[in-house]
Motif scaffolding. Structure first.
Motif, PDB file in Angstrom:
ATOM      1  N   VAL A   5       1.001  -1.043   0.215  1.00 28.14           N
ATOM      2  CA  VAL A   5      -0.051  -0.055   0.016  1.00 28.14           C
ATOM      3  C   VAL A   5       1.023   1.360  -0.091  1.00 28.14           C
ATOM      4  N   MET A   6       1.922   1.340   0.803  1.00 29.15           N
ATOM      5  CA  MET A   6       2.856   2.215   0.717  1.00 29.15           C
ATOM      6  C   MET A   6       3.482   2.630  -0.393  1.00 29.15           C
ATOM      7  N   PHE A   7       3.940   1.252  -1.100  1.00 30.31           N
ATOM      8  CA  PHE A   7       4.481   1.601  -2.339  1.00 30.31           C
ATOM      9  C   PHE A   7       3.509   2.294  -3.507  1.00 30.31           C
ATOM     10  N   LEU A   8       2.235   1.692  -3.640  1.00 25.44           N
ATOM     11  CA  LEU A   8       1.243   2.298  -4.360  1.00 25.44           C
ATOM     12  C   LEU A   8       0.805   3.851  -4.292  1.00 25.44           C
ATOM     13  N   LYS A  17       3.763   5.871  -5.152  1.00 27.24           N
ATOM     14  CA  LYS A  17       3.879   5.879  -6.856  1.00 27.24           C
ATOM     15  C   LYS A  17       2.917   6.818  -7.125  1.00 27.24           C
ATOM     16  N   LEU A  18       1.671   6.891  -6.797  1.00 27.51           N
ATOM     17  CA  LEU A  18       0.317   7.631  -7.027  1.00 27.51           C
ATOM     18  C   LEU A  18       1.039   9.173  -6.943  1.00 27.51           C
ATOM     19  N   ILE A  19       1.575   9.473  -5.695  1.00 31.76           N
ATOM     20  CA  ILE A  19       1.937  10.682  -5.433  1.00 31.76           C
ATOM     21  C   ILE A  19       3.072  11.273  -6.469  1.00 31.76           C
ATOM     22  N   ALA A  20       4.036  10.155  -6.581  1.00 32.07           N
ATOM     23  CA  ALA A  20       5.255  10.712  -7.680  1.00 32.07           C
ATOM     24  C   ALA A  20       4.452  10.865  -9.094  1.00 32.07           C
ATOM     25  N   TYR A  21       3.550  10.041  -9.666  1.00 32.60           N
ATOM     26  CA  TYR A  21       3.162  10.295 -10.795  1.00 32.60           C
ATOM     27  C   TYR A  21       2.359  11.599 -11.150  1.00 32.60           C
ATOM     28  N   THR A  22       1.721  11.999  -9.887  1.00 32.07           N
ATOM     29  CA  THR A  22       0.742  12.947  -9.807  1.00 32.07           C
ATOM     30  C   THR A  22       1.622  14.286  -9.876  1.00 32.07           C
ATOM     31  N   LEU A  23       2.820  14.541  -9.183  1.00 31.56           N
ATOM     32  CA  LEU A  23       3.722  15.457  -9.030  1.00 31.56           C
ATOM     33  C   LEU A  23       4.339  15.787 -10.672  1.00 31.56           C
ATOM     34  N   LEU A  24       4.537  14.383 -11.059  1.00 28.64           N
ATOM     35  CA  LEU A  24       5.095  14.537 -12.369  1.00 28.64           C
ATOM     36  C   LEU A  24       4.380  15.109 -13.508  1.00 28.64           C
ATOM     37  N   GLY A  25       2.907  14.493 -13.220  1.00 28.10           N
ATOM     38  CA  GLY A  25       1.964  15.127 -14.258  1.00 28.10           C
ATOM     39  C   GLY A  25       1.797  16.742 -14.127  1.00 28.10           C
ATOM     40  N   ALA A  26       1.823  17.169 -12.937  1.00 29.45           N
ATOM     41  CA  ALA A  26       1.475  18.519 -12.908  1.00 29.45           C
ATOM     42  C   ALA A  26       2.729  19.234 -13.300  1.00 29.45           C
ATOM     43  N   LEU A  27       4.195  18.757 -13.146  1.00 24.86           N
ATOM     44  CA  LEU A  27       5.014  19.385 -13.776  1.00 24.86           C
ATOM     45  C   LEU A  27       5.125  19.484 -15.131  1.00 24.86           C
TER      46      LEU A  27
END
Length: 113
Positions: free
Chosen positions: A54-57, A60-70
């Protein structure tokens, strides 16, 4: 006589020797089943294994969200002219069709190796 890991391992070894097979060639599947059975008999549970997943997922969700915003912010500053956009779409289309033909082995010209 209680069933211990040693007794079960000896049973598996005898089983393979009686069939004329090498006991060292026990398939991984049998070993995995043996381990799962031993965990169940010992009362071990893998229920606690969900926390790291759960922590990994979540990470991953937070990292992809930040990358998408960037990348979205970067894309808002860059603008392609209609001619550049048409050229890019045409080039990507030719590339995709070429890869599809290469995967289907349509013609020797598409085999690069």
């Amino acid at each position: 006589m209680p069933v211990t890991p040693h007794v079960q391992a000896q049973h598996h070894q005898d089983h393979f020797e009686n069939r004329g097979e090498d006991p060292e060639d026990i398939p991984r599947f049998h070993l995995a089943c043996f381990r799962a059975e031993q965990d169940l008999r010992a009362g071990h549970s893998r229920a606690g294994a969900a926390g790291p997943i759960v922590m990994f997922l979540l990470a991953k969700l937070i990292a992809y969200t930040l990358l998408g915003a960037l990348l979205g912010a970067l894309g808002s500053f860059l603008a392609l002219t209609p001619l550049m956009q048409a050229a890019l779409q045409f080039t990507v289309g030719v590339f995709m069709i070429g890869n599809a033909l290469r995967l289907r082995n349509v013609h020797p010209v598409f085999q690069f190796s």
